[in-house]
Design a protein around this motif. Structure first.
Motif, PDB file in Angstrom:
ATOM      1  N   VAL A 166       1.121  -1.770  -0.467  1.00 30.86           N
ATOM      2  CA  VAL A 166       0.123  -0.099  -0.356  1.00 30.86           C
ATOM      3  C   VAL A 166       0.835   1.027  -0.163  1.00 30.86           C
ATOM      4  CG1 VAL A 166      -1.802   1.011   1.299  1.00 30.86           C
ATOM      5  CG2 VAL A 166      -1.830  -0.962   1.428  1.00 30.86           C
ATOM      6  N   PRO A 167       0.332   2.802  -1.118  1.00 36.58           N
ATOM      7  CA  PRO A 167       0.941   3.242  -0.822  1.00 36.58           C
ATOM      8  C   PRO A 167       1.251   3.991   0.176  1.00 36.58           C
ATOM      9  CG  PRO A 167       0.031   3.245  -3.142  1.00 36.58           C
ATOM     10  CD  PRO A 167      -0.272   2.154  -1.831  1.00 36.58           C
ATOM     11  N   GLU A 168       2.728   4.753   1.053  1.00 38.63           N
ATOM     12  CA  GLU A 168       2.203   5.973   2.105  1.00 38.63           C
ATOM     13  C   GLU A 168       1.325   6.398   2.041  1.00 38.63           C
ATOM     14  OE1 GLU A 168       3.459   6.653   5.547  1.00 38.63           O
ATOM     15  OE2 GLU A 168       4.114   4.370   4.871  1.00 38.63           O
ATOM     16  N   HIS A 169       1.325   7.185   0.999  1.00 35.89           N
ATOM     17  CA  HIS A 169       0.165   8.148   1.030  1.00 35.89           C
ATOM     18  C   HIS A 169      -1.451   7.682   1.099  1.00 35.89           C
ATOM     19  CE1 HIS A 169      -0.307   7.250  -3.077  1.00 35.89           C
ATOM     20  NE2 HIS A 169      -2.085   7.920  -2.965  1.00 35.89           N
ATOM     21  N   VAL A 170      -1.582   6.464   0.668  1.00 36.58           N
ATOM     22  CA  VAL A 170      -3.169   5.807   1.262  1.00 36.58           C
ATOM     23  C   VAL A 170      -3.024   6.048   2.352  1.00 36.58           C
ATOM     24  CG1 VAL A 170      -4.230   3.888   0.416  1.00 36.58           C
ATOM     25  CG2 VAL A 170      -3.015   5.070  -1.031  1.00 36.58           C
ATOM     26  N   LEU A 171      -2.266   5.131   2.824  1.00 34.80           N
ATOM     27  CA  LEU A 171      -1.792   4.527   4.262  1.00 34.80           C
ATOM     28  C   LEU A 171      -2.279   6.410   5.223  1.00 34.80           C
ATOM     29  CD1 LEU A 171       0.652   2.502   4.901  1.00 34.80           C
ATOM     30  CD2 LEU A 171      -1.747   1.686   4.798  1.00 34.80           C
ATOM     31  N   ARG A 172      -1.893   7.175   4.746  1.00 29.17           N
ATOM     32  CA  ARG A 172      -1.206   8.448   5.513  1.00 29.17           C
ATOM     33  C   ARG A 172      -2.634   9.551   5.261  1.00 29.17           C
ATOM     34  NH1 ARG A 172       3.189   9.802   3.146  1.00 29.17           N
ATOM     35  NH2 ARG A 172       1.862  10.718   1.312  1.00 29.17           N
ATOM     36  N   GLY A 173      -3.715   9.132   4.569  1.00 31.72           N
ATOM     37  CA  GLY A 173      -4.657   9.328   4.252  1.00 31.72           C
ATOM     38  C   GLY A 173      -6.173   8.520   4.552  1.00 31.72           C
ATOM     39  N   PRO A 232      -9.116   8.209   7.466  1.00 32.47           N
ATOM     40  CA  PRO A 232      -9.228   8.471   8.910  1.00 32.47           C
ATOM     41  C   PRO A 232      -8.756   7.809  10.295  1.00 32.47           C
ATOM     42  CG  PRO A 232     -10.877   8.210   7.751  1.00 32.47           C
ATOM     43  CD  PRO A 232      -9.697   7.410   6.713  1.00 32.47           C
ATOM     44  N   GLU A 233      -8.657   8.386  11.226  1.00 28.57           N
ATOM     45  CA  GLU A 233      -7.813   7.724  12.838  1.00 28.57           C
ATOM     46  C   GLU A 233      -9.123   6.622  13.046  1.00 28.57           C
ATOM     47  OE1 GLU A 233      -8.968   8.583  17.101  1.00 28.57           O
ATOM     48  OE2 GLU A 233      -8.194  10.246  15.422  1.00 28.57           O
ATOM     49  N   ASP A 234     -10.149   6.431  12.311  1.00 24.33           N
ATOM     50  CA  ASP A 234     -10.775   5.357  12.854  1.00 24.33           C
ATOM     51  C   ASP A 234     -11.345   4.065  11.555  1.00 24.33           C
ATOM     52  OD1 ASP A 234     -11.309   5.697  15.406  1.00 24.33           O
ATOM     53  OD2 ASP A 234     -12.612   6.982  14.684  1.00 24.33           O
ATOM     54  N   VAL A 235     -10.600   4.127  11.081  1.00 29.99           N
ATOM     55  CA  VAL A 235      -9.725   2.749   9.455  1.00 29.99           C
ATOM     56  C   VAL A 235      -9.014   2.668   9.216  1.00 29.99           C
ATOM     57  CG1 VAL A 235     -10.452   3.040   6.670  1.00 29.99           C
ATOM     58  CG2 VAL A 235     -11.646   4.210   7.768  1.00 29.99           C
ATOM     59  N   ARG A 236      -9.015   0.850   8.827  1.00 33.89           N
ATOM     60  CA  ARG A 236      -7.823   0.612   9.261  1.00 33.89           C
ATOM     61  C   ARG A 236      -8.020  -0.877   8.051  1.00 33.89           C
ATOM     62  NH1 ARG A 236      -6.793   3.943  12.063  1.00 33.89           N
ATOM     63  NH2 ARG A 236      -6.471   3.426  14.556  1.00 33.89           N
ATOM     64  N   LEU A 237      -6.648  -1.211   7.281  1.00 40.74           N
ATOM     65  CA  LEU A 237      -7.063  -1.900   6.272  1.00 40.74           C
ATOM     66  C   LEU A 237      -6.319  -2.968   6.804  1.00 40.74           C
ATOM     67  CD1 LEU A 237      -4.224  -0.411   3.586  1.00 40.74           C
ATOM     68  CD2 LEU A 237      -7.120  -0.099   4.100  1.00 40.74           C
ATOM     69  N   PHE A 238      -7.274  -4.620   6.926  1.00 42.28           N
ATOM     70  CA  PHE A 238      -7.234  -5.493   7.309  1.00 42.28           C
ATOM     71  C   PHE A 238      -7.760  -6.461   6.391  1.00 42.28           C
ATOM     72  CE2 PHE A 238      -8.276  -3.811  11.318  1.00 42.28           C
ATOM     73  CZ  PHE A 238      -7.148  -3.869  11.633  1.00 42.28           C
ATOM     74  N   PRO A 239      -7.101  -7.937   6.399  1.00 45.74           N
ATOM     75  CA  PRO A 239      -7.706  -8.846   5.493  1.00 45.74           C
ATOM     76  C   PRO A 239      -9.107  -9.279   4.912  1.00 45.74           C
ATOM     77  CG  PRO A 239      -5.618 -10.041   6.415  1.00 45.74           C
ATOM     78  CD  PRO A 239      -6.431  -8.290   7.099  1.00 45.74           C
ATOM     79  N   SER A 240      -9.383  -9.592   3.891  1.00 47.75           N
ATOM     80  CA  SER A 240     -10.456  -8.145   3.567  1.00 47.75           C
ATOM     81  C   SER A 240     -11.432  -9.990   3.187  1.00 47.75           C
ATOM     82  CB  SER A 240     -10.534  -8.546   1.948  1.00 47.75           C
ATOM     83  OG  SER A 240     -12.047  -7.991   1.235  1.00 47.75           O
TER      84      SER A 240
END
Length: 65
Positions: A14-21, A23-31
């Motif tokens: 995942v590109p760094e700009h995506v992770l920075r964008g 929101p505080e209460d949103v995370r990326l985990f396995p689908s």
């Protein structure tokens, strides 16, 4: 029969700009839909109409995803 290994998407993909964008209460985990991909998960309810970004990429119609 030989099964080719399936590439699994990780946070390193995942590109760094995506992770920075995110929101505080949103995370990326396995689908929950496709175990080889990452999914977007909320850690608490998100109000309808809430916007976050910036969006980078190609916008898709609902019928395309």
């Amino acid at each position: 029969r030989t099964d080719s290994p399936v590439a699994v998407e990780t946070l390193d993909d995942v590109p760094e700009h995506v992770l920075r964008g995110l929101p505080e209460d949103v995370r990326l985990f396995p689908s929950a839909v496709d175990k080889t991909r990452l999914g977007v998960w909320a850690t608490k309810s998100i109000l309808k109409g809430k916007k976050f970004g910036p969006f980078v990429g190609d916008k898709k119609k609902r019928s395309q995803v």
